[in-house]
Design a protein around this motif. Structure first.
Motif, PDB file in Angstrom:
ATOM      1  N   ARG A  48       0.820  -1.217   0.000  1.00  0.00           N
ATOM      2  CA  ARG A  48       0.000   0.000   0.000  1.00  0.00           C
ATOM      3  C   ARG A  48       0.852   1.266   0.000  1.00  0.00           C
ATOM      4  O   ARG A  48       0.508   2.241  -0.667  1.00  0.00           O
ATOM      5  CB  ARG A  48      -0.946   0.003   1.211  1.00  0.00           C
ATOM      6  N   THR A  49       1.966   1.257   0.727  1.00  0.00           N
ATOM      7  CA  THR A  49       2.839   2.432   0.733  1.00  0.00           C
ATOM      8  C   THR A  49       3.422   2.677  -0.649  1.00  0.00           C
ATOM      9  O   THR A  49       3.574   3.828  -1.084  1.00  0.00           O
ATOM     10  CB  THR A  49       3.963   2.243   1.765  1.00  0.00           C
ATOM     11  N   ALA A  50       3.745   1.600  -1.358  1.00  0.00           N
ATOM     12  CA  ALA A  50       4.283   1.739  -2.712  1.00  0.00           C
ATOM     13  C   ALA A  50       3.227   2.300  -3.660  1.00  0.00           C
ATOM     14  O   ALA A  50       3.516   3.171  -4.494  1.00  0.00           O
ATOM     15  CB  ALA A  50       4.785   0.396  -3.224  1.00  0.00           C
ATOM     16  N   LEU A  51       1.995   1.820  -3.535  1.00  0.00           N
ATOM     17  CA  LEU A  51       0.914   2.333  -4.385  1.00  0.00           C
ATOM     18  C   LEU A  51       0.669   3.813  -4.118  1.00  0.00           C
ATOM     19  O   LEU A  51       0.461   4.605  -5.046  1.00  0.00           O
ATOM     20  CB  LEU A  51      -0.371   1.536  -4.145  1.00  0.00           C
ATOM     21  N   LEU A  53      -4.784   4.657  -8.654  1.00  0.00           N
ATOM     22  CA  LEU A  53      -3.911   4.074  -7.628  1.00  0.00           C
ATOM     23  C   LEU A  53      -4.447   4.348  -6.225  1.00  0.00           C
ATOM     24  O   LEU A  53      -4.440   3.463  -5.351  1.00  0.00           O
ATOM     25  CB  LEU A  53      -2.498   4.635  -7.770  1.00  0.00           C
ATOM     26  N   LEU A  54      -4.926   5.568  -5.988  1.00  0.00           N
ATOM     27  CA  LEU A  54      -5.444   5.910  -4.661  1.00  0.00           C
ATOM     28  C   LEU A  54      -6.733   5.156  -4.356  1.00  0.00           C
ATOM     29  O   LEU A  54      -6.951   4.743  -3.208  1.00  0.00           O
ATOM     30  CB  LEU A  54      -5.672   7.417  -4.574  1.00  0.00           C
ATOM     31  N   SER A  55      -7.567   4.956  -5.356  1.00  0.00           N
ATOM     32  CA  SER A  55      -8.790   4.177  -5.149  1.00  0.00           C
ATOM     33  C   SER A  55      -8.442   2.745  -4.769  1.00  0.00           C
ATOM     34  O   SER A  55      -9.095   2.125  -3.916  1.00  0.00           O
ATOM     35  CB  SER A  55      -9.639   4.196  -6.422  1.00  0.00           C
ATOM     36  N   ARG A  56      -7.389   2.232  -5.378  1.00  0.00           N
ATOM     37  CA  ARG A  56      -6.921   0.877  -5.055  1.00  0.00           C
ATOM     38  C   ARG A  56      -6.418   0.810  -3.613  1.00  0.00           C
ATOM     39  O   ARG A  56      -6.699  -0.158  -2.886  1.00  0.00           O
ATOM     40  CB  ARG A  56      -5.809   0.500  -6.034  1.00  0.00           C
ATOM     41  N   VAL A  57      -5.685   1.828  -3.198  1.00  0.00           N
ATOM     42  CA  VAL A  57      -5.204   1.876  -1.811  1.00  0.00           C
ATOM     43  C   VAL A  57      -6.380   1.884  -0.845  1.00  0.00           C
ATOM     44  O   VAL A  57      -6.421   1.118   0.129  1.00  0.00           O
ATOM     45  CB  VAL A  57      -4.315   3.112  -1.580  1.00  0.00           C
ATOM     46  N   LEU A  58      -7.352   2.741  -1.095  1.00  0.00           N
ATOM     47  CA  LEU A  58      -8.470   2.913  -0.167  1.00  0.00           C
ATOM     48  C   LEU A  58      -9.349   1.670  -0.078  1.00  0.00           C
ATOM     49  O   LEU A  58      -9.958   1.424   0.972  1.00  0.00           O
ATOM     50  CB  LEU A  58      -9.299   4.132  -0.575  1.00  0.00           C
ATOM     51  N   ARG A 106      -6.594   4.888  10.442  1.00  0.00           N
ATOM     52  CA  ARG A 106      -7.114   6.222  10.167  1.00  0.00           C
ATOM     53  C   ARG A 106      -6.091   7.131   9.505  1.00  0.00           C
ATOM     54  O   ARG A 106      -6.429   7.908   8.610  1.00  0.00           O
ATOM     55  CB  ARG A 106      -7.633   6.832  11.468  1.00  0.00           C
ATOM     56  N   ALA A 107      -4.842   7.063   9.930  1.00  0.00           N
ATOM     57  CA  ALA A 107      -3.841   7.954   9.342  1.00  0.00           C
ATOM     58  C   ALA A 107      -3.630   7.620   7.873  1.00  0.00           C
ATOM     59  O   ALA A 107      -3.634   8.518   7.017  1.00  0.00           O
ATOM     60  CB  ALA A 107      -2.518   7.836  10.107  1.00  0.00           C
ATOM     61  N   GLU A 108      -3.424   6.346   7.577  1.00  0.00           N
ATOM     62  CA  GLU A 108      -3.205   5.939   6.193  1.00  0.00           C
ATOM     63  C   GLU A 108      -4.403   6.315   5.327  1.00  0.00           C
ATOM     64  O   GLU A 108      -4.254   6.765   4.189  1.00  0.00           O
ATOM     65  CB  GLU A 108      -2.950   4.436   6.134  1.00  0.00           C
ATOM     66  N   ARG A 109      -5.587   6.156   5.886  1.00  0.00           N
ATOM     67  CA  ARG A 109      -6.790   6.491   5.123  1.00  0.00           C
ATOM     68  C   ARG A 109      -6.883   8.004   4.867  1.00  0.00           C
ATOM     69  O   ARG A 109      -7.199   8.439   3.757  1.00  0.00           O
ATOM     70  CB  ARG A 109      -8.032   5.996   5.863  1.00  0.00           C
TER      71      ARG A 109
END
Length: 558
Positions: A309-312, A331-336, A344-347
């Motif tokens: 996820r950090t790479a994406l 890419l962000l939609s894939r992460v979410l 919460r922070a990552e989101r």
């Protein structure tokens, strides 16, 4: 040495942290008389040496010997450890669950004992950390709590407090969860807890929890305590895993050289036995390279990290900077889709970039909706980095709407919060955004001052991209100022030569560049700058930025 003496020697070596001596002693005992106890001791010694193959071999032998002797508690204890090893070393959750279920079956008919409590605790830990099953985890931890009064084990008690803390944070009771973690970590690192494996697991869980809510200062404090404890106890394996999380706190605080060292060491130490952890380190190192402006290296590291996820997120950030909004949004939609509400922070960080990308693509209503989701999550957590991220995003949307006053106030407040959290890179980025907003209001002197502070911060960090963006904006703000044509009257007795230096400062030139432009030595330039500061009454880290602002004001009045 007979088998009994070898066993005694092995246990003594384990107690003092001499893993190699313990391994040799237990191996000698096995050669003389192979027993479950000897194999169990060998498995512990090999675990501390991070010798994965030897750990599995020794523990599976210990399990067989305990089963053959009819010792259900011993077999259940070892089955629990093997199950956890399969999750920790290999990420093989099906095999892990098989061993844990085997342990549960073996221990079912036993009277209340520590083996049962550890089994339930590790089941709760695994379903929470690997499967995000908070309800199942709470049920298992509840079973442990029923056993605690009878067992009177500080190790079990504090591990349970720590996991309860993580559950509280997951459910949104942040303050209560952090209080529990602080208590558990105090017991772990001040010697009350005796099970060093539990100490390691608790430490990594705390750091993970802090990262999930962007409480980087708490993570830093406990990381430093954990590192000192591990060094004192010879627990290299424990901190090899924790140091990946620790590097994130260093990246956030702008201690990039130290972060690079930690991530490189983590990859070197973990690759032989825990390759799944290496992907995490690669992704975080890629994020560090992105911030440094070493984009080719960042791309390569993100590619090696694959779907992490950090790479994406890093790839999405780079696409955003290139203006490729469709790719960034995908890419962000894939992460979410893969980030739970509990992280919460990552989101929030992903939502922030997605909101800006949507706004840049003209989808302002969707951008505003995403901002609202961020705001709600941030209010629940209450940490400075997340509140600042919400303000920064709101300021970006206001900028696109040409609402300069709202954008200005948002960026100013975000700077205050980022600086309070010691987030030097983020604070510098906000100053650059604020400079552009001030420029749009024709407040060029104030804009120059902010851009100069940003440039200085980026330069100190080694953030190539931010430095270049700051220099470009300073060039725009300097406008027609040039050493050969500047005709603005010079205040406070500043000489013509000092004026030339002052104009070049305003244009964002470094001391080395000024020296080249004016055919002077760097030392001479530094002497001129010192004199300029003295004549203008400027002091401290912001003196250069204030001097640049003076030059722009003089130019505007010409």
């Amino acid at each position: 040495m007979d088998a009994s003496d070898a066993l005694s020697s092995g246990h003594g070596a384990l107690a003092r942290g001499d893993w190699q001596a313990a391994r040799e002693a237990f191996s000698a005992a096995i050669t003389t008389h192979p027993t479950a106890e000897a194999y169990e001791g060998l498995g512990k010694a090999c675990w501390w040496q991070d010798d994965q193959a030897a750990v599995f071999e020794a523990r599976e032998q210990a399990f067989r010997h305990y089963r053959e002797s009819g010792d259900a508690r011993g077999a259940g204890r070892i089955a629990t450890l093997i199950g956890f090893d399969y999750a920790d070393y290999r990420g093989d959750l099906a095999v892990c669950n098989g061993w844990l279920q085997r342990a549960e079956t073996l221990l079912k008919g036993e009277p209340p004992c520590e083996e049962q409590a550890w089994l339930y605790l590790y089941q709760g830990f695994i379903v929470l950390m690997y499967e995000d099953e908070t309800q199942k985890s709470a049920e298992r931890i509840g079973r442990v709590e029923m056993l605690l009064p009878e067992l009177k084990s500080v190790d079990l008690d504090m591990m349970t407090v720590g996991l309860r803390g993580l559950l509280a944070i997951r459910h949104g009771d942040i303050a209560a969860g952090l209080r529990m973690f602080d208590e558990a970590m105090t017991a772990a690192l001040d010697g009350e807890m005796k099970d060093l494996v539990a100490v390691g697991n608790l430490s990594c869980t705390l750091i993970y929890a802090c990262e999930a809510i962007a409480d980087y200062d708490r993570a830093r404090q406990w990381c430093e305590r954990t590192r000192a404890f591990c060094k004192r106890m010879g627990l290299d394996t424990v901190f090899s895993i924790c140091r990946t999380y620790y590097a994130t706190t260093l990246i956030w605080r702008g201690e990039w050289e130290a972060a690079d060292t930690e991530l490189s060491a983590a990859m070197r130490e973990l690759e032989p036995s825990r390759p799944s952890y290496v992907q995490d380190s690669l992704a975080r190192l890629g994020e560090l390279r992105r911030r440094q402006g070493r984009l080719d290296e960042a791309e390569s590291l993100f590619a090696q990290a694959g779907a992490h996820r950090t790479a994406l997120f890093g790839r999405a950030s780079m696409a955003f900077d290139r203006g490729e909004m469709t790719e960034a949004i995908d890419l962000l939609s894939r992460v979410l889709r893969r980030v739970g509400v509990e992280d919460r922070a990552e989101r929030i960080f992903a939502l922030a970039l997605l909101s800006r990308a949507k706004a840049a693509a003209g989808e302002m209503d969707e951008a505003a909706r995403l901002l609202g989701e961020m705001d709600e999550l941030s209010r629940l957590v209450g940490t400075h980095p997340l509140a600042a991220t919400v303000l920064a995003t709101r300021g970006s949307l206001a900028t696109l709407a040409a609402d300069w006053m709202s954008a200005q106030s948002c960026f100013e407040d975000a700077i205050d919060l980022f600086e309070a959290a010691e987030a030097r890179f983020e604070a510098a980025g906000m100053r650059l955004e604020l400079a552009r907003v001030l420029q749009a209001q024709s407040r060029n002197a104030a804009a120059t001052e902010q851009a100069m502070i940003a440039q200085t911060a980026f330069g100190a960090l080694g953030a190539r991209g931010g430095f270049e963006k700051s220099a470009a904006l300073l060039g725009e703000l300097a406008g027609g100022i040039a050493t050969s044509t500047a005709s603005a009257p010079l205040p406070n007795g500043i000489t013509a030569r000092e004026g030339e230096v002052l104009w070049l400062i305003a244009a964002g030139r470094t001391n080395q560049e000024i020296a080249g432009d004016l055919v002077l030595s760097v030392r001479t330039v530094e002497r001129h700058i010192s004199t300029i500061y003295e004549k203008l009454g400027l002091h401290g880290r912001s003196a250069r930025a204030s001097a640049a602002a003076v030059a722009v004001r003089l130019s505007a009045n010409t």
